[in-house]
Design an enzyme around this catalytic site. Structure first.
Site, mmCIF file in Angstrom:
data_model
loop_
_atom_site.group_PDB
_atom_site.id
_atom_site.type_symbol
_atom_site.label_atom_id
_atom_site.label_comp_id
_atom_site.label_asym_id
_atom_site.label_seq_id
_atom_site.Cartn_x
_atom_site.Cartn_y
_atom_site.Cartn_z
ATOM 1 N N CYS A 34 0.859 -1.178 0.000
ATOM 2 C CA CYS A 34 0.000 0.000 0.000
ATOM 3 C C CYS A 34 0.901 1.235 0.000
ATOM 4 O O CYS A 34 2.127 1.130 0.142
ATOM 5 C CB CYS A 34 -0.877 -0.004 1.248
ATOM 6 S SG CYS A 34 0.136 0.010 2.743
ATOM 7 N N HIS A 63 5.157 -4.998 9.008
ATOM 8 C CA HIS A 63 5.091 -6.370 9.513
ATOM 9 C C HIS A 63 5.291 -7.372 8.383
ATOM 10 O O HIS A 63 4.340 -8.003 7.916
ATOM 11 C CB HIS A 63 3.751 -6.604 10.221
ATOM 12 C CG HIS A 63 3.673 -5.949 11.563
ATOM 13 N ND1 HIS A 63 2.480 -5.612 12.169
ATOM 14 C CD2 HIS A 63 4.656 -5.576 12.430
ATOM 15 C CE1 HIS A 63 2.724 -5.064 13.347
ATOM 16 N NE2 HIS A 63 4.037 -5.020 13.525
ATOM 17 N N GLU A 148 -0.064 -0.240 16.476
ATOM 18 C CA GLU A 148 -0.868 0.912 16.061
ATOM 19 C C GLU A 148 -1.829 1.316 17.183
ATOM 20 O O GLU A 148 -2.000 2.508 17.482
ATOM 21 C CB GLU A 148 -1.637 0.555 14.786
ATOM 22 C CG GLU A 148 -2.451 1.718 14.259
ATOM 23 C CD GLU A 148 -3.285 1.334 13.045
ATOM 24 O OE1 GLU A 148 -2.792 0.586 12.186
ATOM 25 O OE2 GLU A 148 -4.436 1.781 12.962
ATOM 26 N N SER A 244 1.154 -9.781 10.765
ATOM 27 C CA SER A 244 0.551 -8.743 9.931
ATOM 28 C C SER A 244 -0.959 -8.783 10.090
ATOM 29 O O SER A 244 -1.617 -9.740 9.670
ATOM 30 C CB SER A 244 0.942 -8.955 8.468
ATOM 31 O OG SER A 244 0.060 -8.247 7.621
ATOM 32 N N SER A 245 -1.511 -7.741 10.688
ATOM 33 C CA SER A 245 -2.953 -7.709 10.961
ATOM 34 C C SER A 245 -3.759 -7.816 9.670
ATOM 35 O O SER A 245 -4.670 -8.640 9.559
ATOM 36 C CB SER A 245 -3.305 -6.411 11.692
ATOM 37 O OG SER A 245 -4.685 -6.287 11.840
ATOM 38 N N SER A 293 1.834 -5.303 3.379
ATOM 39 C CA SER A 293 3.269 -5.132 3.657
ATOM 40 C C SER A 293 4.134 -6.123 2.875
ATOM 41 O O SER A 293 5.293 -6.347 3.220
ATOM 42 C CB SER A 293 3.518 -5.293 5.161
ATOM 43 O OG SER A 293 2.850 -6.435 5.657
HETATM 44 S S1 SF4 Z 1 -2.350 -0.634 5.545
HETATM 45 FE FE1 SF4 Z 1 -1.477 0.717 7.114
HETATM 46 S S2 SF4 Z 1 0.338 1.568 6.106
HETATM 47 FE FE2 SF4 Z 1 -0.959 0.775 4.481
HETATM 48 S S3 SF4 Z 1 -2.198 2.539 3.799
HETATM 49 FE FE3 SF4 Z 1 -3.361 1.380 5.349
HETATM 50 S S4 SF4 Z 1 -2.897 2.452 7.242
HETATM 51 FE FE4 SF4 Z 1 -1.324 3.047 5.794
#
Ligand code: SF4
Length: 337
Positions: A34, A63, A148, A244-245, A293
């Site tokens: 992202c 993560h 977070e 990783s959530s 991620s």
């Molecule tokens: S997953 Fe987390 S790091 Fe990625 S855009 Fe959404 S809030 Fe931001």
């Protein structure tokens, strides 16, 4: 070497090639990095280029095991807390955000801070500060212990209560039922969160919504893409790390949407061949996606591994086109000359 036959997407989000026979892979779009993760990883890479090793990073920058291992090999030192960083050194704060107390600690030690908190996490911090200032009880829907969540609670510890799952709703207490707002972690399941909100609103009818969605665009888009393909899949493979959530949520969403089985893997080697032949049968359609991620090279490895097992034809299932890009932190932006 097995070959991958990448088919083109019709971009409609409709399940594609539903009538094709034989083994196939449905590949979710969007998936993987992202804008917030892209920014955080590039921040660390540029810090290394500009200042040389070591660069200290508080907690995993994102993560993902592969990303963390790769950066470690380049000279990044991951620490648990800012007091482990030598006085005066450079430290990067991760994409998940930090509590104000962490900034204070870094300042006390004279650390040079680069804050790679995702702007969409910073948005939730700002909401928490504003509602606390206005005298609200803030019900933060999220997972206990997630970085977070710790950072957001740290903005207003006396005003924020964590609501971790539906069962936690019963134990919430507030000072004034007319001034209650809910906020959320950015990487939750959209559907589960809304169930929690419904239950909270049964207890607190005046419950206010956040000013805008806290579950971020990337989390929502990846879940939507999985929902589109999962009903056709006997197996869904989510590339992502166990901590990783948003990756874990993709496994749950896939199962809820009709996939017979769903598994999280860090690497292609984690795929258990028995998943492809459940109860003596043979899986025909495998869905593949990845958490926010996860670098695309890991997805490529999974596709190649599946091709070795005869799943060489890949059909994209596209439900959104992402173009969002965040500017790098000021301290690390290239000089404009
Ligand atoms: S997953 Fe987390 S790091 Fe990625 S855009 Fe959404 S809030 Fe931001």
């Amino acid at each position: 070497m097995p070959t991958l036959d990448m088919q083109t997407s019709d971009s409609s989000g409709a399940p594609v090639a539903a009538d094709s026979a034989g083994k196939r892979v449905l590949l979710a779009e969007p998936r993987g990095y992202c804008a917030g993760v892209d920014r955080a990883v590039e921040t660390v890479e540029r810090a290394l280029e500009k200042h040389g090793a070591p660069v200290y990073v508080r907690h995993e920058i994102v993560h993902n095991k592969h990303v963390v291992d790769t950066l470690t090999n380049k000279g990044v030192v991951f620490v648990h807390e800012a007091d482990e960083v030598p006085e005066g050194a450079m430290v990067v704060f991760s994409a998940h955000g930090v509590a104000p107390s962490v900034h204070d600690l870094a300042a006390d030690r004279g650390l040079r801070v680069i804050d790679a908190t995702c702007p969409l996490v910073s948005k939730v911090h700002n909401e928490a500060k504003r509602f606390a200032r206005d005298g609200y009880d803030i019900l933060l829907i999220g997972h206990a212990g997630h970085e977070e969540v710790i950072g957001i609670i740290g903005e207003a510890p006396d005003d924020v209560q964590l609501v971790d799952g539906l069962d936690a709703v019963d134990s919430v207490t507030v000072r004034d039922e007319s001034k209650v707002v809910w906020l959320s972690q950015t990487t939750l399941s959209v559907d589960e969160t809304m169930q929690t909100v419904v239950k909270l609103r049964e207890r607190f009818p005046s419950l206010q919504d956040p000013p805008s969605d806290d579950i971020c665009y990337a989390t929502q888009n990846r879940q939507t893409a999985v929902k589109a393909m999962a009903p056709e899949c006997e197996l869904v493979i989510v590339v992502g790390s166990k901590n990783s959530s948003n990756s874990n949520r993709l496994v749950e969403v896939a199962l809820d949407a009709g996939a017979h089985a769903a598994h999280l893997v860090d690497y292609a080697e984690d795929i258990d061949p028995s998943w492809l032949e459940p109860a003596g049968g043979e899986v025909q359609t495998i869905g593949v996606t990845s958490g926010a991620s996860v670098p695309e090279i890991l997805v490529r490895g999974v596709l190649e591994r599946l091709a070795e097992h005869g799943y060489g034809t890949v059909y994209p299932v596209a439900t959104a086109n992402e173009t969002l890009v965040f500017a790098l932190p000021r301290e690390i932006r290239p000089d404009r000359r």
